[in-house]
Design a protein around this motif. Structure first.
Motif, short mmCIF file in Angstrom:
data_model
loop_
_atom_site.label_atom_id
_atom_site.label_comp_id
_atom_site.label_asym_id
_atom_site.label_seq_id
_atom_site.Cartn_x
_atom_site.Cartn_y
_atom_site.Cartn_z
N MET A 1 54.28 28.87 49.17
CA MET A 1 52.99 29.24 48.60
C MET A 1 53.07 30.70 48.17
N ASN A 2 52.67 30.97 46.92
CA ASN A 2 52.63 32.37 46.53
C ASN A 2 51.32 32.99 46.98
N ALA A 3 51.25 34.30 46.93
CA ALA A 3 50.11 35.02 47.51
C ALA A 3 48.78 34.64 46.86
N ILE A 4 48.77 34.42 45.57
CA ILE A 4 47.50 34.16 44.87
C ILE A 4 46.88 32.84 45.31
N ASP A 5 47.69 31.90 45.81
CA ASP A 5 47.19 30.61 46.27
C ASP A 5 46.77 30.64 47.73
N HIS A 6 46.97 31.75 48.38
CA HIS A 6 46.68 31.87 49.82
C HIS A 6 45.17 31.84 50.06
N PRO A 7 44.70 31.14 51.09
CA PRO A 7 43.26 31.07 51.39
C PRO A 7 42.62 32.44 51.66
N LEU A 8 43.37 33.37 52.24
CA LEU A 8 42.84 34.72 52.47
C LEU A 8 42.56 35.43 51.14
N VAL A 9 43.44 35.22 50.18
CA VAL A 9 43.26 35.83 48.86
C VAL A 9 42.04 35.22 48.18
N ALA A 10 41.90 33.91 48.26
CA ALA A 10 40.74 33.24 47.65
C ALA A 10 39.44 33.76 48.27
N ALA A 11 39.42 33.90 49.59
CA ALA A 11 38.22 34.41 50.27
C ALA A 11 37.94 35.85 49.86
N TYR A 12 39.00 36.65 49.75
CA TYR A 12 38.85 38.06 49.35
C TYR A 12 38.26 38.16 47.93
N LEU A 13 38.84 37.42 46.99
CA LEU A 13 38.38 37.45 45.60
C LEU A 13 36.95 36.91 45.48
N ASP A 14 36.61 35.88 46.25
CA ASP A 14 35.24 35.36 46.26
C ASP A 14 34.26 36.43 46.75
N ALA A 15 34.66 37.16 47.79
CA ALA A 15 33.80 38.21 48.33
C ALA A 15 33.59 39.32 47.30
N VAL A 16 34.65 39.71 46.61
CA VAL A 16 34.52 40.74 45.56
C VAL A 16 33.62 40.23 44.44
N ALA A 17 33.79 38.97 44.05
CA ALA A 17 32.96 38.39 42.98
C ALA A 17 31.48 38.39 43.38
N ARG A 18 31.19 38.02 44.63
CA ARG A 18 29.79 38.02 45.11
C ARG A 18 29.21 39.44 45.11
#
Length: 186
Positions: A1-18
């Motif tokens: 799994m590359n970093a961009i697909d990691h669940p922590l990255v998804a949660a981080y980007l969602d938090a920034v988007a919010r």
């Protein structure tokens, strides 16, 4: 799994988007793309490496606050310029009454409409979306009157139709002006 697909990255980007919901969509998308690019460039593979990359970027709230602070002067929301409150009111009043003025006096209504459009489109405090909506709301009345005249409806207007035209002539521009005033307060 590359970093961009990691669940922590998804949660981080969602938090920034919010946290950056107040940013214009284009700027928010640009920020998120930059963050994704940075994360991918680090080629983190395991949880520890991903956490380290995200920690290096900073807390999502901090990232969002920085982006919002950079955007505020461009959007005109940081600190209103002297006289911008008066300009906002004048623009809103001219937009609100332009529809009725067109009914009363086409010359006076046209002058008010042109003045309102100049004030609206030269003001930095509203985005393009608000300007387009307000323009549509104010131009709707003269355009519909012109179309009605072309179709020969002037001779067939009774009291009910006249009342509807008056309500429309006041209601639509007032709705556009109200939207602008609310947008200016944000």
């Amino acid at each position: 799994m590359n970093a961009i697909d990691h669940p922590l990255v998804a949660a981080y980007l969602d938090a920034v988007a919010r946290e950056t919901a107040m940013l214009p969509a284009e700027r928010r998308a640009e920020l998120l793309a930059d963050l994704r690019e940075h994360i991918e460039a680090n080629e983190a593979r395991d949880d520890g490496q991903v956490r380290a990359v995200l920690a290096g970027l900073g807390d999502p709230r901090t990232v969002a606050a920085s982006a919002l602070a950079e955007e505020a002067p461009a959007a005109g929301t940081a600190s209103p310029a002297p006289g911008s409150r008066g300009r906002t009111r004048l623009t809103a009043v001219l937009l609100s009454v332009s529809g009725l003025l067109v009914l009363v006096s086409s010359l006076l209504g046209t002058i008010a409409l042109i003045a309102a459009m100049v004030l609206l489109w030269t003001s930095p405090q509203w985005g393009k979306r608000e300007k387009v909506i307000a323009t549509g709301a104010c131009v709707a009345v003269p355009v519909l009157m012109f179309l009605g005249a072309l179709l020969g409806a002037a001779g067939r207007i009774g009291p009910t139709e006249l009342l509807l035209v008056a309500v429309f002539s006041l209601g639509v521009p007032v709705a556009g002006a109200t939207m602008l005033v609310r947008a200016a307060r944000r």
